[in-house]
Scaffold this active site. Structure first.
Site, PDB file in Angstrom:
ATOM      1  N   CYS A 204       0.877  -1.185   0.000  1.00 58.89           N
ATOM      2  CA  CYS A 204       0.000   0.000   0.000  1.00 58.89           C
ATOM      3  C   CYS A 204       0.907   1.225   0.000  1.00 58.89           C
ATOM      4  O   CYS A 204       1.039   1.909   1.006  1.00 58.89           O
ATOM      5  CB  CYS A 204      -0.915   0.000   1.215  1.00 58.89           C
ATOM      6  SG  CYS A 204      -1.758  -1.572   1.521  1.00 58.89           S
ATOM      7  N   ALA A 205       1.545   1.507  -1.127  1.00 58.10           N
ATOM      8  CA  ALA A 205       2.782   2.287  -1.130  1.00 58.10           C
ATOM      9  C   ALA A 205       2.647   3.787  -1.338  1.00 58.10           C
ATOM     10  O   ALA A 205       3.513   4.542  -0.902  1.00 58.10           O
ATOM     11  CB  ALA A 205       3.724   1.729  -2.199  1.00 58.10           C
TER      12      ALA A 205
ATOM     13  N   GLY B  75       7.013   7.283   0.050  1.00 58.85           N
ATOM     14  CA  GLY B  75       8.080   7.556   1.000  1.00 58.85           C
ATOM     15  C   GLY B  75       8.727   6.303   1.543  1.00 58.85           C
ATOM     16  O   GLY B  75       9.955   6.177   1.594  1.00 58.85           O
ATOM     17  N   LYS B  76       7.905   5.340   1.946  1.00 60.09           N
ATOM     18  CA  LYS B  76       8.450   4.107   2.509  1.00 60.09           C
ATOM     19  C   LYS B  76       9.123   3.263   1.429  1.00 60.09           C
ATOM     20  O   LYS B  76      10.100   2.556   1.699  1.00 60.09           O
ATOM     21  CB  LYS B  76       7.351   3.333   3.231  1.00 60.09           C
ATOM     22  CG  LYS B  76       6.810   4.067   4.461  1.00 60.09           C
ATOM     23  CD  LYS B  76       5.693   3.287   5.139  1.00 60.09           C
ATOM     24  CE  LYS B  76       5.217   4.001   6.400  1.00 60.09           C
ATOM     25  NZ  LYS B  76       4.547   5.279   6.121  1.00 60.09           N
TER      26      LYS B  76
ATOM     27  N   ASP C  39      -0.003   0.350  -5.378  1.00 63.58           N
ATOM     28  CA  ASP C  39      -1.118   1.022  -4.725  1.00 63.58           C
ATOM     29  C   ASP C  39      -2.379   0.742  -5.527  1.00 63.58           C
ATOM     30  O   ASP C  39      -2.348   0.698  -6.762  1.00 63.58           O
ATOM     31  CB  ASP C  39      -0.894   2.526  -4.611  1.00 63.58           C
ATOM     32  CG  ASP C  39      -1.758   3.130  -3.511  1.00 63.58           C
ATOM     33  OD1 ASP C  39      -1.284   3.188  -2.361  1.00 63.58           O
ATOM     34  OD2 ASP C  39      -2.911   3.511  -3.790  1.00 63.58           O
TER      35      ASP C  39
ATOM     36  N   CYS D  19      -1.597   4.308  11.084  1.00 63.35           N
ATOM     37  CA  CYS D  19      -1.427   5.587  11.767  1.00 63.35           C
ATOM     38  C   CYS D  19      -2.696   5.895  12.554  1.00 63.35           C
ATOM     39  O   CYS D  19      -3.230   7.008  12.500  1.00 63.35           O
ATOM     40  CB  CYS D  19      -1.082   6.707  10.782  1.00 63.35           C
ATOM     41  SG  CYS D  19      -2.298   6.950   9.465  1.00 63.35           S
TER      42      CYS D  19
END
Length: 511
Positions: free
Chosen positions: A111-112, A116-117, A135, A233
């Site tokens: 789930c990119a 950033g990751k 994604d 998050c």
């Protein structure tokens, strides 16, 4: 308090946090923390710390991450446009660190977007192994692909697929999988007031269903002995401890690896499941599995310098030696028609007018490959970097074969190196962004301090004398030049008779 928090959210957090609640509430009036992460594909850590043009201090859980001062705009410096660092919220750097990536790994970022990751993963791979970054949102993959290109990633494939379809194509293929799961976003309320306003629309129940399906697919994608990192998050125990307890109850071959204590991150809160009304029967987890979630990690805005995050490290207990060495091919019986393969963004397909010839013809694969090989031999000192894939008039160097990607919605099948126009090869900007200066026949270094670099980034033509073009012995200054900022690659220019024609893409320019 600047952020208007939902009353139902506050009531639940007060119940769960107890004595900690006042400190948690006070954190919404405390300063926010911003950060940058050095891009090790382009600069080593010692160089970054010496060159970084603003004050920084280290982030405990990320060796390449640094806090910056609130209000600073690191995106307004040429080094950002050269891809030397990524601007990232400090807590968001923890999940990739927990994944334990080693050079040569096969990694999936499920789930990119916005990427950033994925760029953090790529820095750890150091150009080795394979990174598949995905994604489900077609619109969000545009930012994902751009970040992969800006930060000089050579060994990545960008997909726009559902996890279950990827699982069918890559069964038990990856030894590292990151799931930065879609969630109710409670940990970002301090940073983004709009997330607090939208909270009720992003219901915990809806997120739970998506998270369960994603974890199911991830188990099918992981090789024996591999690792999944699941992160959110949000603070909701249903999406965190409850989700992980249910997963390891369904998959006893997995166990939870504790987060390193030196990171200063709090433990998981399994006791919150019953407090929040999440019963073992409803979530289908065992008491033993719930207890094990204390090994997960929680980042709290009132306890660390960052926003709210949850991280779980799931290790498959199988023997990694059991995993077969998989080549990039799949059996012919499993191949799907290439027409299902979505062409990368930006490709222009041949269109046939009614009762007329095509508006333009596509070059053959042989012509494309020949043009690329000719350009590389004349302008680069590049070793083999993957399999050339010719697609829609463009050339990519891919860590996978074309067969492996058949039937998948592919945004970027690999490192985009260029295209053929009017019979000539035109190098792509991602090729320049990922090159090291020593890999180009001609280079030009512009200073970040005298305004010349900014003029280049704005797309201006520059007057450059021939003696400033660094080139290998015997090479003429005329031709494509790798333009660098203080020695770090930024893009292409084309030099002729004292003038550097600017090849920096319009959509990337300094504004």
């Amino acid at each position: 308090m600047a952020v208007q928090l939902p009353s139902a959210f506050l009531e639940r957090m007060e119940k769960l946090l107890g004595d900690e609640y006042p400190a948690f509430l006070d954190s919404y009036d405390a300063p926010h923390f911003a950060g940058v992460r050095a891009n090790l594909l382009k600069i080593n850590q010692a160089e970054f710390e010496q060159m970084v043009p603003f004050p920084v201090r280290p982030i405990p859980w990320c060796s390449t991450g640094y806090y910056t001062e609130e209000g600073l705009k690191p995106g307004k410096h040429p080094y950002y446009h050269a891809g030397l660092y990524y601007i990232q919220e400090p807590s968001a750097m923890a999940p990739v660190e927990a994944l334990g990536i080693q050079p040569g790994d096969r990694v999936l970022d499920l789930c990119a977007a916005p990427g950033g990751k994925s760029t953090q993963i790529a820095g750890k791979l150091q150009g080795t192994g394979i990174l598949v970054t995905n994604d489900i949102s077609a619109e969000r993959t545009k930012a994902l692909a751009k970040n992969i290109e800006l930060y000089g990633v050579r060994n990545a494939v960008v997909l726009n697929e559902t996890p279950d379809r990827i699982a069918k194509a890559f069964s038990h293929f990856f030894n590292r999988i990151l799931i930065d799961a879609p969630c109710s976003g409670e940990g970002m309320f301090r940073k983004d007031a709009d997330m607090a306003r939208q909270w009720e629309k992003h219901s915990v129940e809806k997120c739970e269903a998506m998270q369960k399906d994603i974890l199911k697919s991830a188990a099918e994608l992981l090789a024996p002995g591999g690792t999944i990192v699941y992160s959110t998050c949000t603070f909701a125990p249903e999406e965190n401890e409850g989700m992980i307890a249910a997963f390891i109850s369904r998959h006893p071959e997995f166990s939870i690896v504790p987060i390193p204590e030196e990171w200063g991150i709090s433990k998981g809160r399994p006791e919150w499941l019953k407090q929040a009304g999440v019963s073992e029967k409803d979530q289908e987890y065992t008491a033993e599995a719930a207890c094990e979630t204390s090994n997960c990690g929680r980042l709290w805005p009132h306890l660390i310098e960052g926003e709210g995050h949850f991280v779980a490290v799931l290790r498959h207990n199988g023997d990694a030696a059991e995993m077969e060495v998989m080549d990039a091919h799949i059996p012919a019986s499993e191949k799907m028609n290439i027409s299902q393969h979505r062409r990368p963004a930006g490709d222009k397909l041949s269109r046939r007018k009614k009762n007329g010839p095509p508006e333009r013809s596509e070059p053959t694969e042989q012509e494309l490959l020949g043009s690329w090989n000719s350009f590389a031999a004349s302008n680069l000192k590049l070793k083999s970097e993957g399999e050339p894939i010719m697609f829609g008039g463009n050339v990519y160097l891919s860590p996978l074969t074309k067969d492996r990607l058949n039937g998948l919605k592919t945004v970027r099948p690999g490192w985009y190196v260029g295209t053929v126009k009017n019979g000539r090869f035109t190098p792509g900007h991602p090729l320049a962004a990922a090159l090291r200066p020593e890999e180009a026949l001609r280079t030009l270094s512009l200073s970040s301090e005298d305004g010349e670099a900014v003029r280049y980034l704005k797309g201006e033509t520059l007057a450059i004398s021939a003696d400033r073009i660094q080139r290998i012995e015997g090479a003429e200054p005329k031709g494509y030049v790798l333009v660098c900022i203080d020695g770090y690659s930024a893009g292409w220019g084309k030099w002729l008779d004292g003038m550097l024609k600017n090849e920096y893409p319009a959509g990337w320019r300094w504004t």
